[in-house]
Design a protein around this motif. Structure first.
Motif, PDB file in Angstrom:
ATOM      1  N   ILE A  64       0.865  -1.186   0.000  1.00 54.38           N
ATOM      2  CA  ILE A  64       0.000   0.000   0.000  1.00 54.38           C
ATOM      3  C   ILE A  64       0.906   1.243   0.000  1.00 54.38           C
ATOM      4  N   GLY A  65       0.787   2.038  -0.983  1.00 52.91           N
ATOM      5  CA  GLY A  65       1.632   3.225  -1.117  1.00 52.91           C
ATOM      6  C   GLY A  65       3.000   2.935  -1.696  1.00 52.91           C
ATOM      7  N   LEU A  66       3.189   1.724  -2.241  1.00 55.22           N
ATOM      8  CA  LEU A  66       4.499   1.352  -2.785  1.00 55.22           C
ATOM      9  C   LEU A  66       4.899   2.244  -3.951  1.00 55.22           C
ATOM     10  N   ALA A  67       3.959   2.573  -4.829  1.00 58.56           N
ATOM     11  CA  ALA A  67       4.291   3.381  -6.005  1.00 58.56           C
ATOM     12  C   ALA A  67       4.815   4.752  -5.610  1.00 58.56           C
ATOM     13  N   ASP A  68       4.189   5.384  -4.628  1.00 58.94           N
ATOM     14  CA  ASP A  68       4.663   6.706  -4.181  1.00 58.94           C
ATOM     15  C   ASP A  68       6.048   6.608  -3.560  1.00 58.94           C
ATOM     16  N   ARG A  69       6.289   5.558  -2.760  1.00 57.65           N
ATOM     17  CA  ARG A  69       7.611   5.386  -2.156  1.00 57.65           C
ATOM     18  C   ARG A  69       8.655   5.111  -3.220  1.00 57.65           C
ATOM     19  N   ARG A  70       8.284   4.366  -4.269  1.00 55.03           N
ATOM     20  CA  ARG A  70       9.239   4.064  -5.330  1.00 55.03           C
ATOM     21  C   ARG A  70       9.619   5.339  -6.090  1.00 55.03           C
ATOM     22  N   ARG A  71       8.655   6.215  -6.344  1.00 56.06           N
ATOM     23  CA  ARG A  71       8.972   7.474  -7.019  1.00 56.06           C
ATOM     24  C   ARG A  71       9.946   8.299  -6.193  1.00 56.06           C
ATOM     25  N   THR A 165       5.112  -6.768  -6.351  1.00 50.70           N
ATOM     26  CA  THR A 165       5.667  -5.447  -6.643  1.00 50.70           C
ATOM     27  C   THR A 165       5.399  -5.042  -8.091  1.00 50.70           C
ATOM     28  N   SER A 166       5.624  -5.981  -9.004  1.00 50.60           N
ATOM     29  CA  SER A 166       5.420  -5.687 -10.425  1.00 50.60           C
ATOM     30  C   SER A 166       3.965  -5.350 -10.719  1.00 50.60           C
ATOM     31  N   VAL A 167       3.042  -6.129 -10.166  1.00 49.56           N
ATOM     32  CA  VAL A 167       1.619  -5.866 -10.379  1.00 49.56           C
ATOM     33  C   VAL A 167       1.230  -4.515  -9.815  1.00 49.56           C
ATOM     34  N   ASN A 168       1.717  -4.196  -8.627  1.00 54.58           N
ATOM     35  CA  ASN A 168       1.387  -2.918  -8.000  1.00 54.58           C
ATOM     36  C   ASN A 168       1.919  -1.742  -8.816  1.00 54.58           C
ATOM     37  N   LEU A 169       3.154  -1.850  -9.284  1.00 51.68           N
ATOM     38  CA  LEU A 169       3.722  -0.757 -10.074  1.00 51.68           C
ATOM     39  C   LEU A 169       3.000  -0.596 -11.405  1.00 51.68           C
ATOM     40  N   LEU A 170       2.641  -1.705 -12.052  1.00 54.80           N
ATOM     41  CA  LEU A 170       1.908  -1.623 -13.310  1.00 54.80           C
ATOM     42  C   LEU A 170       0.542  -0.972 -13.119  1.00 54.80           C
ATOM     43  N   SER A 175       6.965   1.215 -14.381  1.00 53.16           N
ATOM     44  CA  SER A 175       7.576   0.024 -14.957  1.00 53.16           C
ATOM     45  C   SER A 175       8.200  -0.857 -13.871  1.00 53.16           C
ATOM     46  N   PRO A 176       7.947  -2.173 -13.915  1.00 49.86           N
ATOM     47  CA  PRO A 176       8.609  -3.078 -12.958  1.00 49.86           C
ATOM     48  C   PRO A 176      10.116  -3.157 -13.155  1.00 49.86           C
ATOM     49  N   ALA A 177      10.608  -2.618 -14.280  1.00 46.39           N
ATOM     50  CA  ALA A 177      12.051  -2.667 -14.545  1.00 46.39           C
ATOM     51  C   ALA A 177      12.837  -1.922 -13.484  1.00 46.39           C
ATOM     52  N   THR A 178      12.196  -0.984 -12.798  1.00 44.74           N
ATOM     53  CA  THR A 178      12.903  -0.262 -11.741  1.00 44.74           C
ATOM     54  C   THR A 178      13.308  -1.193 -10.602  1.00 44.74           C
ATOM     55  N   THR A 179      12.589  -2.306 -10.451  1.00 47.12           N
ATOM     56  CA  THR A 179      12.954  -3.289  -9.428  1.00 47.12           C
ATOM     57  C   THR A 179      14.091  -4.170  -9.908  1.00 47.12           C
ATOM     58  N   PHE A 180      13.940  -4.735 -11.090  1.00 50.47           N
ATOM     59  CA  PHE A 180      14.947  -5.675 -11.584  1.00 50.47           C
ATOM     60  C   PHE A 180      16.271  -4.984 -11.896  1.00 50.47           C
ATOM     61  N   ALA A 181      16.229  -3.676 -12.150  1.00 52.55           N
ATOM     62  CA  ALA A 181      17.470  -2.947 -12.419  1.00 52.55           C
ATOM     63  C   ALA A 181      18.321  -2.790 -11.173  1.00 52.55           C
ATOM     64  N   HIS A 182      17.697  -2.859  -9.997  1.00 50.18           N
ATOM     65  CA  HIS A 182      18.425  -2.647  -8.745  1.00 50.18           C
ATOM     66  C   HIS A 182      18.506  -3.903  -7.883  1.00 50.18           C
ATOM     67  N   VAL A 183      17.799  -4.966  -8.275  1.00 48.37           N
ATOM     68  CA  VAL A 183      17.818  -6.215  -7.508  1.00 48.37           C
ATOM     69  C   VAL A 183      18.306  -7.335  -8.424  1.00 48.37           C
ATOM     70  N   PRO A 184      19.594  -7.659  -8.393  1.00 48.95           N
ATOM     71  CA  PRO A 184      20.096  -8.781  -9.207  1.00 48.95           C
ATOM     72  C   PRO A 184      19.654 -10.110  -8.608  1.00 48.95           C
ATOM     73  N   VAL A 185      18.501 -10.576  -9.028  1.00 45.63           N
ATOM     74  CA  VAL A 185      17.835 -11.703  -8.373  1.00 45.63           C
ATOM     75  C   VAL A 185      18.704 -12.959  -8.381  1.00 45.63           C
ATOM     76  N   PHE A 186      19.161 -13.377  -9.545  1.00 49.11           N
ATOM     77  CA  PHE A 186      19.904 -14.641  -9.636  1.00 49.11           C
ATOM     78  C   PHE A 186      21.250 -14.549  -8.926  1.00 49.11           C
ATOM     79  N   GLN A 187      21.893 -13.393  -9.006  1.00 51.66           N
ATOM     80  CA  GLN A 187      23.148 -13.207  -8.283  1.00 51.66           C
ATOM     81  C   GLN A 187      22.917 -13.288  -6.782  1.00 51.66           C
TER      82      GLN A 187
END
Length: 312
Positions: A64-71, A165-170, A175-187
């Motif tokens: 709740i409020g994730l999009a505003d915090r992400r901005r 997170t992706s669903v909420n941002l969409l 764009s959900p890319a803001t998450t994957f750009a900063h979270v190297p999941v597999f690494q």
């Protein structure tokens, strides 16, 4: 012409599961002993599952409020952006690692004591499984099974968190890319798996000591496991006015990290790349091998205790 086989068939038990006790030579006693431990001690996976469920529910509420915090986060510099976006995933991993450690501690304290208390040790001793195999199967739980459970649940929880997170941002036009750009999941998963192995090996003497106490104490296993450590620290402080033993215990609990990882200074305990993994330094550290020697000694004593100790 059909001939009757002399092989004794494996008979199913009441639950419909084939009983390995009828054909131990072909079904690997250690493997079946480990499976028995998992079957009999459901807290091994139920407690982490409950924690994982609460993590997912808690994160769902926090969206709740994730999009505003992400901005707001995207206005920061890249280092602070990654730290803020990655923080919930790191917290979920650290919480799960702590929980499986606690589960491992209490499992070891009850592993040998419980079968003596409920007198099931008489039944298990009647099977063609050695005391060494029985104790090794119990040692396998905190050193192998629990880390694997932790890794699997962390991956599942983080995948669910990424999806939410992706669903909420969409839904809020981001764009959900803001998450994957900063979270190297597999690494991060590779680092986490390496860390779980390093922690398990480093804590091996702790689990060995707890198994030894579990096989020796007649009651109050937790008290007998902790009291000697406290008494030694108090004695050292009164007699020598030093705290070497307390630092030794603290180092055994948390000292794996400086050996297993190459951090960017004491104030930056973060992993930015796989080059910070230092398995060669970890495997060459005297503390690791000294701890493993003590763990082997504790397990050997636990095997001997199980051999000669009867039910309570």
């Amino acid at each position: 012409m059909n001939t009757q086989s002399d092989t004794v068939p494996e008979l199913p038990n009441e639950s419909g599961v084939t009983d390995p006790g009828y054909n131990m030579s072909s079904t690997r006693p250690l493997f079946w002993s480990v499976r028995r431990e998992v079957w009999e001690n459901r807290s091994i996976y139920i407690a982490p599952l409950i924690v994982a469920a609460f993590q997912v529910i808690g994160f769902a509420i926090s969206t709740i409020g994730l999009a505003d915090r992400r901005r707001a986060v995207l206005l920061l510099d890249p280092a602070h952006q990654r730290a803020a976006i990655e923080q919930p995933y790191d917290l979920a991993a650290m919480m799960m690692i702590f929980i499986v450690f606690i589960v491992g501690v209490f499992y070891c304290l009850d592993a040998l004591h419980g079968e003596r208390r409920d007198r099931s040790i008489l039944f298990w001793k009647s099977l063609p499984v050695s005391d060494l195999t029985a104790v090794l199967s119990k040692t396998t739980i905190p050193l192998v099974i629990l880390p694997l459970i932790a890794f699997a649940l962390i991956v599942c929880v983080q995948l669910v968190m990424l999806l939410m997170t992706s669903v909420n941002l969409l839904m809020h036009g981001m764009s959900p890319a803001t998450t994957f750009a900063h979270v190297p999941v597999f690494q991060n998963w590779l680092v986490m798996l390496y860390g779980l192995v390093a922690i398990a090996l480093w804590h091996a003497p702790i689990y060995g000591w707890l198994l030894l106490v579990s096989g020796w104490a007649r009651r109050a296993t937790f008290l007998w496991a902790v009291l000697p450590l406290i008494v030694i620290q108090i004695f050292e402080k009164i007699v020598f006015d030093t705290s070497y033993f307390a630092k030794l215990v603290q180092h055994r609990l948390m000292g794996f990290a400086p050996h297993a990882f190459g951090f960017h200074g004491e104030g930056h305990p973060t992993i930015d790349s796989l080059s910070q993994l230092t398995p060669e330094r970890y495997l060459s550290s005297p503390g690791l091998w000294i701890g493993l020697v003590f763990a082997a000694a504790f397990v050997a004593c636990a095997v001997r205790l199980r051999r000669y100790r009867g039910p309570l």
